[in-house]
Design a protein around this motif. Structure first.
Motif, mmCIF file in Angstrom:
data_model
loop_
_atom_site.group_PDB
_atom_site.id
_atom_site.type_symbol
_atom_site.label_atom_id
_atom_site.label_comp_id
_atom_site.label_asym_id
_atom_site.label_seq_id
_atom_site.Cartn_x
_atom_site.Cartn_y
_atom_site.Cartn_z
ATOM 1 N N LEU A 187 0.823 -1.197 0.000
ATOM 2 C CA LEU A 187 0.000 0.000 0.000
ATOM 3 C C LEU A 187 0.863 1.256 0.000
ATOM 4 O O LEU A 187 1.760 1.412 0.833
ATOM 5 N N GLY A 188 0.561 2.165 -0.941
ATOM 6 C CA GLY A 188 1.231 3.459 -0.951
ATOM 7 C C GLY A 188 0.339 4.549 -0.406
ATOM 8 O O GLY A 188 0.816 5.575 0.074
ATOM 9 N N THR A 189 -0.972 4.329 -0.468
ATOM 10 C CA THR A 189 -1.925 5.300 0.047
ATOM 11 C C THR A 189 -3.226 4.599 0.360
ATOM 12 O O THR A 189 -3.457 3.451 -0.065
ATOM 13 N N PRO A 210 4.890 0.439 1.879
ATOM 14 C CA PRO A 210 5.694 1.529 1.310
ATOM 15 C C PRO A 210 4.855 2.806 1.148
ATOM 16 O O PRO A 210 4.498 3.203 0.027
ATOM 17 N N TRP A 211 4.567 3.479 2.235
ATOM 18 C CA TRP A 211 3.676 4.615 2.198
ATOM 19 C C TRP A 211 4.273 5.778 1.403
ATOM 20 O O TRP A 211 5.457 6.091 1.523
ATOM 21 N N LEU A 239 4.305 4.501 11.049
ATOM 22 C CA LEU A 239 4.054 4.359 9.627
ATOM 23 C C LEU A 239 5.165 5.085 8.883
ATOM 24 O O LEU A 239 5.191 6.315 8.806
ATOM 25 N N VAL A 240 6.100 4.323 8.313
ATOM 26 C CA VAL A 240 7.318 4.882 7.724
ATOM 27 C C VAL A 240 7.057 5.260 6.270
ATOM 28 O O VAL A 240 6.481 4.483 5.496
ATOM 29 N N CYS A 241 7.515 6.459 5.881
ATOM 30 C CA CYS A 241 7.377 6.933 4.505
ATOM 31 C C CYS A 241 8.442 6.279 3.622
ATOM 32 O O CYS A 241 9.608 6.177 4.011
ATOM 33 N N ALA A 242 8.037 5.851 2.446
ATOM 34 C CA ALA A 242 8.971 5.310 1.459
ATOM 35 C C ALA A 242 9.330 6.348 0.403
ATOM 36 O O ALA A 242 10.403 6.309 -0.188
ATOM 37 N N GLU A 243 8.441 7.287 0.138
ATOM 38 C CA GLU A 243 8.674 8.377 -0.800
ATOM 39 C C GLU A 243 7.793 9.554 -0.373
ATOM 40 O O GLU A 243 6.829 9.374 0.394
ATOM 41 N N PRO A 244 8.131 10.760 -0.861
ATOM 42 C CA PRO A 244 9.251 11.133 -1.728
ATOM 43 C C PRO A 244 10.600 10.998 -1.026
ATOM 44 O O PRO A 244 10.638 10.818 0.206
ATOM 45 N N PRO A 245 11.685 11.060 -1.813
ATOM 46 C CA PRO A 245 13.008 10.824 -1.207
ATOM 47 C C PRO A 245 13.316 11.743 -0.029
ATOM 48 O O PRO A 245 13.978 11.317 0.927
ATOM 49 N N LEU A 247 11.436 12.634 2.281
ATOM 50 C CA LEU A 247 10.752 12.200 3.495
ATOM 51 C C LEU A 247 10.957 10.711 3.782
ATOM 52 O O LEU A 247 10.314 10.173 4.695
ATOM 53 N N ALA A 248 11.817 10.062 3.013
ATOM 54 C CA ALA A 248 12.018 8.618 3.177
ATOM 55 C C ALA A 248 12.512 8.293 4.584
ATOM 56 O O ALA A 248 13.338 9.014 5.172
ATOM 57 N N LEU A 249 11.983 7.198 5.132
ATOM 58 C CA LEU A 249 12.335 6.655 6.447
ATOM 59 C C LEU A 249 11.839 7.516 7.606
ATOM 60 O O LEU A 249 12.184 7.241 8.758
ATOM 61 N N GLN A 250 11.038 8.524 7.320
ATOM 62 C CA GLN A 250 10.456 9.312 8.398
ATOM 63 C C GLN A 250 9.068 8.768 8.735
ATOM 64 O O GLN A 250 8.376 8.207 7.880
ATOM 65 N N SER A 251 8.645 8.951 9.970
ATOM 66 C CA SER A 251 7.333 8.504 10.395
ATOM 67 C C SER A 251 6.269 9.489 9.921
ATOM 68 O O SER A 251 6.464 10.711 9.976
ATOM 69 N N LEU A 252 5.174 8.947 9.433
ATOM 70 C CA LEU A 252 4.094 9.798 8.949
ATOM 71 C C LEU A 252 3.590 10.714 10.053
ATOM 72 O O LEU A 252 3.238 11.874 9.799
#
Length: 522
Positions: A187-189, A210-211, A239-245, A247-252
């Motif tokens: 799931l991306g969204t 991969p949010w 909930l870890v962000c996969a993109e955009p670059p 924001l990658a690896l940051q928590s939503l």
């Protein structure tokens, strides 16, 4: 056997079974174990549901087998079933109404199969179902109204699939759902409308996806912060962000709302109008940009009689073809039309949309129907040679040049063959005549054999049919009637008939005294 032994055996048969040992069950499937209202057929390498399961069975274990399909009617006799375990099999699809005969089913385990999709009527009839296990399959999308027939479902396990899209009405009808597990998917969204039907939700698991942290997920972060935290465990809050670059690896939950942005799409089609010929293939590229990546959709605008316009929408990559004549492909927004006909002509619209908005651009397709396009190409010449520039003859002309090349060749060949045959026959006749003149005949050749019979006058035609074995003509002459007197050749008397004169012709070569002639009879 002693009488006491008989009595002991009879007593053992009448006693109830000891704890841990199944009783002898009548009608139990081969190799299965049956006790009380439970039938266990696990790990037997079964490829289908075995026949002979007692109708009163309430719990059926079929796990760890190789069942690839639920045959229609295989579960029909099991109306009393409460628990059905089909996990770790090879199921690839569920037919609509596969469990319609199990209205009392409470728990259904389909974990560890090969399900790629779910039809909207796959769970029809399961109005009492409480728990549904669909984890560890190959599901990629959940379509609208997939679980509409499960009003009392409380737990839905969808973890460890490949789900990348939940349509807005995919969870419609699950008003009693308390636990939803969507962890470890793609799931991306997810939209607010997707979770809106879940009025009784208590546990929500969304981790390890991969949010894509953009404006489409702004609502989820705000919802969790406002009151949704009670639905998440300590692990699910990350909930870890996969993109955009950036924001990658940051928590939503740690990203500010102002950082969750979208770039509205822009669309470009070049050229905006194309003229194609009948029977050709055509590719039209629709370039779309934006963030997140826009979904490209081609629409063919059909003109109605009342003057209104009606559109037919088909997203890029969808299996339906535009107007029944074309297909699109994913990513590039490519419209592909094959074997163009007049039905393809018209106005099209390329539309791109994402969470930031939508954009569209029109495109016009014209189809060339000139006379030159309808005429078939002339066949290539059979042999190399100078090209003729003579005008074509009319269709009704019978001139030789108006015929086809193959017809002309056949006629010429036939005429040549007939001429050659005639030449050969003439040559053979000439040779035969020369041989007859030059070659010396055998003894008796040229001599006319005469028989002295007087059976009546004979015509010339009858004389020709009288021949011997060697083919010599045979004549009958009546010597009592001379035709000529002695002396030089005299003219025939005036009273002779033409038949008699004709009959005399062949007798001119007889070896008889020249002055004497006779009337011929046969």
């Amino acid at each position: 056997m002693a009488p006491g032994a008989h009595a002991l055996l009879l007593l053992l048969l009448l006693l109830p079974p000891l704890p841990g040992f199944p009783p002898r069950a009548a009608g139990c499937p081969a190799a299965c174990r049956c006790y009380s209202a439970t039938v266990e057929c696990g790990a037997l390498r079964l490829r289908a549901i075995p026949p002979g399961i007692p109708p009163g069975t309430q719990t059926l274990f079929l796990q760890d087998n190789s069942i690839a399909r639920l045959e229609p009617g295989a579960l029909a006799p099991l109306a009393a079933l409460r628990h059905l375990y089909l996990h770790n099999n090879s199921l690839r699809a569920l037919e609509a109404g596969a469990f319609r005969a199990q209205p009392r089913l409470l728990e259904l385990a389909l974990t560890g199969n090969r399900l790629r999709g779910l039809r909207s009527g796959a769970f029809a009839g399961l109005a009492q179902l409480r728990v549904l296990y669909l984890a560890n399959n190959q599901l990629a999308r959940l379509l609208d109204f997939t679980f509409l027939h499960l009003p009392r479902l409380q737990e839905l396990h969808l973890q460890e699939n490949s789900i990348e899209l939940l349509e807005d009405q995919a969870l419609a009808g699950l008003s009693s759902l308390a636990l939803l597990d969507l962890s470890r998917n793609q799931l991306g969204t997810i939209s607010r409308e997707t979770l809106r039907p879940l009025a009784s939700l208590q546990v929500l698991r969304l981790t390890e996806n991969p949010w894509r942290c953009d404006c489409a997920l702004h609502w989820l972060g705000a919802w969790i912060k406002e009151g949704g935290q009670r639905l998440l465990s300590s692990r699910d809050k990350k909930l870890v962000c996969a993109e955009p670059p950036r924001l990658a690896l940051q928590s939503l939950l740690e990203v500010s709302g102002s950082s969750l942005i979208c770039i509205p799409p822009s669309v470009h089609v070049e050229p905006l109008e194309i003229t194609a010929n009948l029977g050709e293939d055509l590719r039209v590229a629709c370039q779309a940009s934006g963030y997140p990546q826009p979904l490209v959709t081609w629409r063919k605008v059909s003109q109605l009689r009342e003057g209104r316009q009606q559109t037919q929408a088909h997203p890029a990559g969808g299996t339906p073809s535009l107007g029944g004549h074309g297909a699109s492909d994913t990513g590039s927004g490519m419209l592909f039309l094959t074997n163009i006909t007049l039905a393809h002509a018209g106005k099209y619209v390329c539309e791109a949309s994402n969470a930031g908005g939508a954009a569209r651009v029109p495109f016009q397709l014209l189809v060339n129907v000139s006379q030159q396009q309808r005429l078939p190409a002339p066949p290539p010449p059979l042999a190399a040679g100078p090209v003729s520039h003579e005008p074509l003859y009319e269709a009704g002309s019978m001139a030789f040049r108006a015929l086809g090349l193959a017809t002309q060749t056949g006629i010429a060949a036939g005429i040549a063959l007939l001429a050659l045959t005639a030449l050969l026959l003439a040559t053979m006749i000439c040779r035969k005549r020369r041989k007859r003149k030059k070659a010396a005949g055998p003894p008796g050749e040229g001599v006319l054999f005469v028989n002295d019979y007087s059976d009546g006058p004979c015509t010339f035609a009858q004389l020709e049919e009288l021949r011997d074995e060697r083919g010599h003509e045979m004549f009958v002459i009546d010597r009592s009637k001379p035709l000529f007197t002695e002396g030089p050749a005299a003219e025939a008397p005036a009273d002779r008939t033409p038949a008699e004169g004709a009959a005399l012709g062949p007798a001119q070569g007889l070896l008889l005294p020249p002055p004497v002639a006779y009337e011929i009879h046969c």
